[in-house]
Design an enzyme around this catalytic site. Structure first.
Site, mmCIF file in Angstrom:
data_model
loop_
_atom_site.group_PDB
_atom_site.id
_atom_site.type_symbol
_atom_site.label_atom_id
_atom_site.label_comp_id
_atom_site.label_asym_id
_atom_site.label_seq_id
_atom_site.Cartn_x
_atom_site.Cartn_y
_atom_site.Cartn_z
ATOM 1 N N LEU A 110 3.687 16.883 -9.028
ATOM 2 C CA LEU A 110 3.440 18.028 -9.906
ATOM 3 C C LEU A 110 2.215 17.786 -10.759
ATOM 4 C CD1 LEU A 110 7.044 18.732 -11.189
ATOM 5 C CD2 LEU A 110 5.714 20.132 -9.640
ATOM 6 N N GLY A 111 2.001 16.531 -11.080
ATOM 7 C CA GLY A 111 0.862 16.216 -11.933
ATOM 8 C C GLY A 111 0.764 14.718 -12.081
ATOM 9 N N ASP A 144 2.961 12.804 -30.827
ATOM 10 C CA ASP A 144 1.850 13.144 -29.938
ATOM 11 C C ASP A 144 1.909 14.630 -29.567
ATOM 12 O OD1 ASP A 144 -0.433 12.715 -28.512
ATOM 13 O OD2 ASP A 144 0.538 11.703 -26.824
ATOM 14 N N GLY A 194 1.347 8.110 -15.860
ATOM 15 C CA GLY A 194 2.182 8.064 -14.680
ATOM 16 C C GLY A 194 2.079 9.331 -13.868
#
Ligand SMILES: *[C@@H]1O[C@H](CO)[C@@H](O)[C@H](O)[C@H]1NC(C)=O
Ligand SMILES: *[C@@H]1O[C@H](CO)[C@@H](O)[C@H](O)[C@H]1NC(C)=O
Ligand SMILES: *[C@@H]1O[C@H](CO)[C@@H](O)[C@H](O)[C@H]1NC(C)=O
Length: 741
Positions: free
Chosen positions: A424-425, A543, A430
């Site tokens: 997916l990405g 974040d 990771g």
């Protein structure tokens, strides 16, 4: 067509030229000649006034020759300039020739360097060489510490055949060393009786010459050929150079210290007084020039800097590591796979081939059992390594209740063996795969890239934090797998990608209605507010950015990525930690205090909110190609009352300017440099909630001044208990916004 081809060719040539000039580092001072014929001239040497170090390094380039020749100002020809010596070119050989009674003619050659103080005859790279039978050659020399030096070299042979080619050890030829620090010498000959040998060896010769240059042949003894030959072509003499008369320790205190590059080291001359410079380890270039030494990219030269693994260049060196899953010393040998899986099988198979058939089946059983055990042990190791024990402890302490622990087998099935089409990405940390569970539920599976201690902690951190929260705008953690080499997390699947892609990705020109933007903002703010206040102990996301906000099928926001999150310790005063936010989103106070607080999330959220209404990235380039920080430019535009200029044109229509002004002011308050001046996440969420509702109301367009009537009208749409809470909230918001003005 033709034109295009020409333009392409010209461009290519131009690029090649650019590359060429970029890669060839400067060796001389700017604007100075760096070559004379084929002699490179690195500073401190130089041609012309201002181009050399004024300590004997002037080079005079005589271009009256077909290939121009380089000379020192003492008129010595130089063939090559090297980091600590030059190869000079010399012609004069001392000789003395005889007939049966006495010598007939002779010449004394000398070599004088006193005019060029930088030079000394190299004691390590030259040999005083004498040729002849019955020859006693003397070298007289002067130098700094060796005034009036004398040394002799004796060579004789009885018959022409007693001298052997190639050997210069006293039979027809002799060699001896000279002392250090010599800058003048001459060569002459001692009286020897030549009556026996003059017929086959009529002359004696003496010269100082580069070691290994001269190769003795017996034919050099006869006639006068040796002289003629070498007096025409000349021969090499090595001169050591240095910046004279000061050692490193003295020179460093002087203003004229010659090691100008910041990455250079000084070392004392070994031949005569003085010092030299060299680039520090891992750097190359000219240490005598400012910024002259540059980092060596070792990874580009594997012959010189071997690396059998992943090579990364770093200033002054390089890292060479085995790829994940392998081990060994990659700078030294090929990496080997860990773990080796079948050592026992290999051993046993030897035995089996010689053994009995019954043994075969028995051993097979044994092997299978042992391997299974080993495999289980391995999985167990990974489990421990990956923070399984911490998680286990937490599970026992009931801090974690909802996480399902997947096995490696299950994971492979769910992701179709981590197939590429399931990706997916992929990000810095990771790769995220799409998985489909048995009940055909879609999940997202995040696999960390590298096994690194701090990341493992991050994963466990994320598991622990996510497992404790349950909110519709926060991505649900469904499970994890710790028994594989790299830890893996399993989340609910969020189909519409990140907010970042939504705003700035491929479809950045397609319109996004204001409602959807405000809804995303409100939902994210709610999620963060929930994190900050709703659980037992406050959680800081750490974040917050548009890349970490995902969008579901209905474009509802879901906050994700809790790798950087932290549980606030109960004792808040002692809370200090390293901050790992993202550039453009990071609370400026974190930089000074190194302290992450809930207000840091508020700041980052302020940036996201700004992104939503401006549709610019947190770090963006404006029309004039300047890189800008959205948070700063937004606040500055607001200060100048120029909100309209920075807003996304798609939403900035007159009807909603009042509303956008309010949203913008809320964002500005989130972006306050001082933490105390920022609202809490709850205040932000509540504020956005009110503004979102007002969007659906016509009041803001018709009669923006009448806040009173708004409140009245609104409360009629809510239940009684709702409305009191709601009123107090709106009051608070109005007050807050007033404070902000
Ligand atoms: C200079 O270059 C020419 C042509 O490449 C070569 O023949 C000559 O030997 C070179 N001279 C020196 C001193 O290196
Ligand atoms: C040779 O050098 C020595 C020592 O410097 C000097 O005394 C002598 O005069 C020189 N001889 C000739 C012929 O130049
Ligand atoms: C790897 O091998 C090289 C060369 O033998 C040695 O200099 C270096 O110290 C070794 N590195 C490690 C980490 O053992």
């Amino acid at each position: 067509m033709q034109h295009q081809v020409y333009v392409m060719m010209i461009l290519q040539v131009f690029i090649l030229l650019l590359l060429g000039t970029a890669s060839a580092a400067n060796i001389s001072l700017p604007g100075c000649q760096d070559k004379c014929g084929n002699v490179s001239i690195p500073y401190p040497f130089g041609v012309g006034a201002g181009c050399y170090l004024d300590a004997g390094f002037e080079i005079i380039c005589d271009d009256s020759y077909p290939t121009p020749k380089a000379f020192t100002n003492g008129n010595t020809q130089v063939d090559e300039i090297l980091p600590d010596h030059v190869r000079a070119h010399y012609w004069y050989i001392s000789y003395q020739c005889y007939d049966e009674t006495d010598w007939t003619n002779a010449s004394t050659a000398w070599f004088n360097l006193t005019q060029v103080p930088a030079f000394r005859f190299s004691d390590t790279r030259n040999k005083f060489t004498a040729i002849g039978c019955a020859t006693l050659a003397y070298i007289f020399g002067n130098g700094g510490r060796v005034n009036g030096y004398t040394s002799g070299c004796l060579s004789f042979c009885n018959t022409p055949g007693s001298a052997t080619n190639g050997s210069c050890s006293g039979m027809g030829c002799c060699q001896t060393s000279i002392p250090k620090d010599l800058f003048y010498f001459n060569v002459s000959f001692g009286g020897y009786n030549h009556s026996d040998v003059w017929e086959f060896s009529p002359c004696s010769y003496g010269l100082l010459v580069e070691q290994d240059w001269y190769n003795f042949t017996a034919s050099d003894l006869s006639g006068f050929d040796f002289y003629h030959k070498n007096n025409i072509t000349g021969f090499p003499v090595v001169l050591d150079w240095a910046i004279r008369d000061m050692s490193c320790s003295e020179a460093k205190l002087q203003t004229g210290y010659a090691c100008r590059s910041e990455k250079s080291d000084c070392y004392d001359s070994t031949n005569g007084p003085g010092y030299l410079c060299k680039c520090s380890g891992g750097y190359e270039g000219n240490p005598y020039l400012e910024h002259g030494c540059t980092d060596i990219d070792e990874c580009r030269d594997p012959d010189l800097y071997p690396c059998f693994g992943n090579c990364t260049n770093k200033p002054g060196g390089y890292d060479c590591k085995c790829p994940p899953g392998t081990q060994g010393n990659a700078t030294y040998e090929r990496c080997s796979k860990i773990p080796e899986k079948f050592p026992l099988a290999a051993k046993l198979s030897v035995g089996i081939s010689a053994g009995v058939i019954i043994m075969l089946s028995l051993s097979c059983l044994l092997i299978i059992k042992l391997q299974k055990r080993k495999y289980l042990r391995e999985k167990d190791d990974y489990f421990k390594q990956n923070g399984g024990l911490i998680l286990y402890e937490r599970l026992r302490a009931r801090q974690v209740e909802t996480v399902r622990v997947f096995t490696e087998k299950e994971l492979e099935k769910v992701t179709n063996n981590f197939a590429n089409e399931r990706i997916l990405g992929a990000g810095g940390r990771g790769t995220v795969y799409k998985g489909i569970l048995e009940n055909s539920r879609e999940v997202a599976i995040k696999r960390s890239k590298e096994v690194d201690e701090s990341q493992k902690d991050e994963f466990v951190n994320e598991i622990i934090i996510l497992s404790q929260i349950n909110h519709r705008s926060i991505v649900k953690l469904l499970g994890c797998c710790l028994e594989v080499e790299v830890p893996v997390l399993i989340y609910e699947f969020v189909p519409n990608g990140t907010l970042f892609d939504f705003l700035h990705g491929k479809n950045r020109t397609s319109a996004i209605p204001l409602d959807i933007r405000l809804e995303i903002a409100t939902d994210s703010a709610n999620a963060l507010s929930y994190l900050h206040s709703s659980t037992e102990r406050s959680i800081i996301h750490g974040d917050v950015k548009s890349l970490n906000i995902l969008l579901d099928a209905n474009y509802k926001a879901k906050v994700s990525d809790f790798g950087a999150s932290t549980l606030v310790p109960l004792d808040k005063d002692q809370f200090v930690m390293l901050v790992q936010g993202t550039r453009g989103y990071l609370d400026p106070e974190c930089l000074t205090t190194q302290q992450l607080t809930e207000k840091s999330d508020v700041y980052s959220f302020g940036v996201v909110l700004t992104e939503l209404i401006t549709r610019k990235q947190a770090i963006y380039t404006d029309g004039s190609n300047e890189t800008k920080c959205l948070a700063f430019s937004f606040v500055s535009m607001m200060d100048q009352g120029r909100l309209r200029d920075i807003l996304d044109d798609q939403i900035a229509d007159e009807g909603v300017m009042e509303l956008l002004q309010e949203v913008a002011e809320l964002a500005v308050r989130c972006l306050s440099v001082k933490r105390e001046e920022r609202p809490t996440m709850k205040e932000v969420a509540d504020g956005l909630h009110v503004l979102t509702r007002s969007k659906h109301h016509p009041w803001s367009q018709k009669n923006p001044e009448e806040t009173e009537s708004l409140l009245g009208e609104m409360s009629t749409h809510t239940t009684a208990s709702d409305s009191t809470a709601y009123n107090s909230m709106v009051n608070r918001l109005v007050l807050n916004i007033d404070d902000g003005r």
